[in-house]
Write a protein that holds these residues in place. Sequence first.
Motif, PDB file in Angstrom:
ATOM      1  N   GLN A  15     -19.880  41.814  23.224  1.00 31.32           N
ATOM      2  CA  GLN A  15     -19.010  42.980  23.053  1.00 31.32           C
ATOM      3  C   GLN A  15     -17.565  42.499  23.112  1.00 31.32           C
ATOM      4  O   GLN A  15     -17.144  41.904  24.115  1.00 31.32           O
ATOM      5  N   MET A  36     -15.143  48.212  19.662  1.00 31.50           N
ATOM      6  CA  MET A  36     -16.027  47.063  19.866  1.00 31.50           C
ATOM      7  C   MET A  36     -16.467  46.378  18.576  1.00 31.50           C
ATOM      8  O   MET A  36     -16.856  47.029  17.607  1.00 31.50           O
ATOM      9  N   SER A  48     -23.610  47.357  22.035  1.00 28.12           N
ATOM     10  CA  SER A  48     -24.552  46.282  22.373  1.00 28.12           C
ATOM     11  C   SER A  48     -25.862  46.360  21.610  1.00 28.12           C
ATOM     12  O   SER A  48     -26.290  47.431  21.158  1.00 28.12           O
ATOM     13  N   TRP A  70     -17.783  47.179  35.880  1.00 21.36           N
ATOM     14  CA  TRP A  70     -17.006  48.246  35.219  1.00 21.36           C
ATOM     15  C   TRP A  70     -15.986  48.893  36.153  1.00 21.36           C
ATOM     16  O   TRP A  70     -15.003  49.471  35.695  1.00 21.36           O
TER      17      TRP A  70
END
Length: 514
Positions: A71, A82, A112, A308
């Motif tokens: 990514q 992305m 992804s 994250w």
Amino acid sequence: MKNCLSMNKVVCLLAAGIFCGGVLDMVAQPELIPKRDEQYRPQLHFSPLRGWNNDPNGLVWLDGEYHLYYQYNPNENKWGPMHWGHAVSRDLIHWEDLPIALYPDKLGTIFSGSAVVDWNNTAGFGEGVIVAIYTSAGEKQTQSIAYSTDKGRTFTKYEGNPVIPNPGINDFRDPKVFWHEDSEQWVMSLATGSTISFYGSPNLKQWEKLSEFGEGIGSHSGVWECPDLFPLVLDKEKKWVLLVSNGGTPNGGTATQYFVGKFDGREFCADPAPYPLWLDSGRDNYASVTWSDEPNGRRLVIGWMSNWDYANQVPSQVWRGGFTLPRELTLTRHPDGHALLNTVPAKEILSYAGRASATLKKNLAPNESIGAFSEAKTGPWMAKVKLKMPEKGICDLVLSNNQSEQCVLRVNADKGILETDRSRSGKINFHGGFVSGSKGLLYMDEDEVNLTVFVDSASVEMFVENGVSPQTTILYPKLPYDYLKILNFSDSDKRINVKAEIYPLESIWKCKCK
Ligand code: FRU
């Protein structure tokens, strides 16, 4: 569609535009590639030259190359539109940057997904081509495919995309595909909100939903992402392991959990175990997935080395992100009988270590310590540590530099836990949640604990034998750590017998060997 891809590149180059800016130029002209020697730059791990990366994608081996797509936002060191960035390695140690493999298109940005080699030309794109299966993240998330006839360098998007439309849910992503021999079909694991859905296909183009797994089991504190279903053998019996990544985890933020069970070509059924089980009990290993077509039949896994919670704020400058060391997964048994994943560094990395520069041996009384420098100067290093703790007790591995910064790895045999404390590790104030470290369970095999620790400029990875989850931690010291102290922290009379070896490692960006 191939033309479309090169058109994309031309448009991007001309416009220095929204999707690729100058980064493509940098990747395409090796003489312009800056050295990877900035502060905090990993010297043993792959990280992109610049821009932002998160999850590993499309992990596949073909013709001597381990592909690592990822990514990627080439425009900024923050998450954004992305793409799939691309690097390859022949030895899982040294990595070569390749041009961006997939660009956003009218169906959306490229989230992804995975890649397979279509050996039998089931999709009709050719025998032995790489087919990428990814999420098109437009207004709604859908699944798309693209193929490469030049060893994964460039991709042609399938004109029939999307191959799976959105059924009306927000989180519908991260397809991971493998060929299931017994049912003679491709099987896809897909994150669908708080569950994983399985789909089957004869040709990678038409997909039928097979089943759904996850309700009422495991950790559900965040949406489920990045699944991966694969077989492993335990005591001669074939088991199926399902990896799932999600947020809101016990140590804070995001991590990868796993289930072990059965898969009959339609449904996954988890064996009884005290779920959630965590692939890594450190704070910085997310979206871990495994390589397809690994030539030695190993199950190799790599994760995004971040979280994250603070990934968009970490203090590296021209890039943000990077990956864990490649690791091998096998199954072992917990003393209570249920299966556990065992994680060790890929053997290539262990043999990269060469000779030990220092050996430490001592029977430590409480408060006694022993230590040595890594002799690696600014390079990364590895420590192998054997602790004999017949009376249990607490042993600290203190990694430090001459700036009074340190990271403490604590083996607490009294409580059966393993801890990483990064509260004094260096820069920590860029995010309120970064200071806290991690805790994981320690299952002791007899009286002994065997640890392998990798220390890089901005990370510490601790591996333990026999089903104990590794702990992966990023940190930002002023100078890389170069000293290991082993301290008996026990509060009574418990002695700890220590044997440790330190191995300096060469930066993977300095060595020319392939
Ligand atoms: C996991 C994830 C995936 C998604 C991707 C977007 O980190 O949220 O679910 O495909 O990142 O970059």
